[in-house]
Motif scaffolding. Structure first.
Motif, PDB file in Angstrom:
ATOM      1  N   SER A   1       0.830  -1.207   0.000  1.00  0.00           N
ATOM      2  CA  SER A   1       0.000   0.000   0.000  1.00  0.00           C
ATOM      3  C   SER A   1       0.862   1.253   0.000  1.00  0.00           C
ATOM      4  CB  SER A   1      -0.930   0.005   1.212  1.00  0.00           C
ATOM      5  OG  SER A   1      -1.845  -1.076   1.168  1.00  0.00           O
TER       6      SER A   1
ATOM      7  N   PHE B   1       1.164   3.910  -3.102  1.00  0.00           N
ATOM      8  CA  PHE B   1       0.848   5.335  -2.914  1.00  0.00           C
ATOM      9  C   PHE B   1       2.008   6.195  -3.408  1.00  0.00           C
ATOM     10  CE2 PHE B   1       0.394   9.335  -0.708  1.00  0.00           C
ATOM     11  CZ  PHE B   1      -0.961   9.577  -0.772  1.00  0.00           C
TER      12      PHE B   1
ATOM     13  N   GLU C   1      -4.108   2.581  -5.113  1.00  0.00           N
ATOM     14  CA  GLU C   1      -4.448   1.578  -4.092  1.00  0.00           C
ATOM     15  C   GLU C   1      -5.524   0.614  -4.575  1.00  0.00           C
ATOM     16  OE1 GLU C   1      -2.832   1.353  -1.225  1.00  0.00           O
ATOM     17  OE2 GLU C   1      -1.627   3.124  -1.663  1.00  0.00           O
TER      18      GLU C   1
ATOM     19  N   ILE D   1      -5.029  -3.198  -4.194  1.00  0.00           N
ATOM     20  CA  ILE D   1      -5.156  -3.681  -2.814  1.00  0.00           C
ATOM     21  C   ILE D   1      -6.626  -3.851  -2.459  1.00  0.00           C
ATOM     22  CG2 ILE D   1      -4.620  -3.189  -0.410  1.00  0.00           C
ATOM     23  CD1 ILE D   1      -2.169  -3.756  -2.082  1.00  0.00           C
TER      24      ILE D   1
END
Length: 259
Positions: A128, A132, A184, A187
């Motif tokens: 994550s 980002f 993201e 995920i």
């Protein structure tokens, strides 16, 4: 009866105190970890503040490269030359401290997780953060040059582009955040599949709606032009496909274990 009632009340009070003790301990630990995170952010900020103007110059470079020769940015408010670099440096400090802050959050919640949850949470947290950062880097190195080239070349010839430094900062921070969050998506897709909230088959059937939704989100999070919307929407959809791929692999492994 009065003695029994008194004894029961005493037992209830002891039970309430025992149940409150762990809560107080958790709150104390949470406060401690929050304070550590704030201290780390402040230390990074103080270390970077001497380079605040250099940091702002670096962030403004994609626009400056596209401006006509001799053009420059302006400050329309008295405090903007101080506040804009100050604000950006603070944001950069938080940006750098994200791994430490997530580590503190992980250390707080990890004792309450099962071993299989811990083994899954660590790579998810790491990926994550990496995604980002990748989203912010994509915005800076790919989106900004194309976007600012479009903006600076589409205006009337007799209009001089002189962007306010505070307005520019708000604009790029919004895009950094938008692309960071958009990256993201793998995920989120993987977690939906892994948790059983959705299946690969059901998500695959919704591809047309996801594709349309990506452009709607791009329209809401970026300036009102097709270039910036597409530069956000297309990577979002491709990342959705990446999430489906990893979700399909995880689903296959889960089925193999059950068999």
């Amino acid at each position: 009866m009065s003695d029994d009632a008194s004894h029961n009340n005493q037992r209830n009070d002891q039970h309430d105190e025992a149940s409150q003790a762990p809560l107080i301990e958790h709150l104390i630990e949470l406060r401690s970890r929050l304070m550590r995170s704030v201290v780390v952010i402040l230390v990074i900020f103080l270390g970077l503040y001497a380079f605040a103007n250099d940091i702002y110059t670096f962030v403004a470079q994609p626009l400056m490269d596209m401006l006509p020769e001799g053009s420059q940015m302006i400050a329309t408010e008295v405090a903007s030359p101080f506040l804009a670099p100050f604000k950006l440096t603070l944001v950069v400090a938080v940006f750098i401290a994200v791994p430490f802050v997530l580590h503190q959050a992980w250390a707080f919640i990890a004792p309450g997780l099962y071993d299989n949850e811990k083994s899954l949470a660590i790579p998810i947290l790491a990926s994550s953060v990496a995604l980002f950062y990748a989203g912010a880097a994509f915005a800076y190195y790919v989106v900004f040059p194309l976007l600012f080239q479009f903006f600076t070349q589409t205006g009337p010839e007799n209009v001089t582009v002189m962007t306010d430094i505070n307005s520019y900062l708000n604009f790029v921070l919004k895009l950094f955040f938008a692309f960071g969050v958009a990256f993201e998506i793998p995920i989120a897709t993987f977690l939906l599949i892994y948790s059983g909230a959705a299946s690969v088959e059901s998500l695959s059937k919704k591809r047309p709606y996801i594709f349309l939704g990506c452009f709607v989100i791009g329209m809401l999070l970026t300036p009102p032009d097709i270039i910036s919307q597409s530069l956000l929407a297309v990577p979002m959809y491709l990342l959705y496909e990446v999430g489906l791929l990893f979700g399909r692999l995880a689903q296959r492994k889960k089925r193999e274990k059950e068999e």
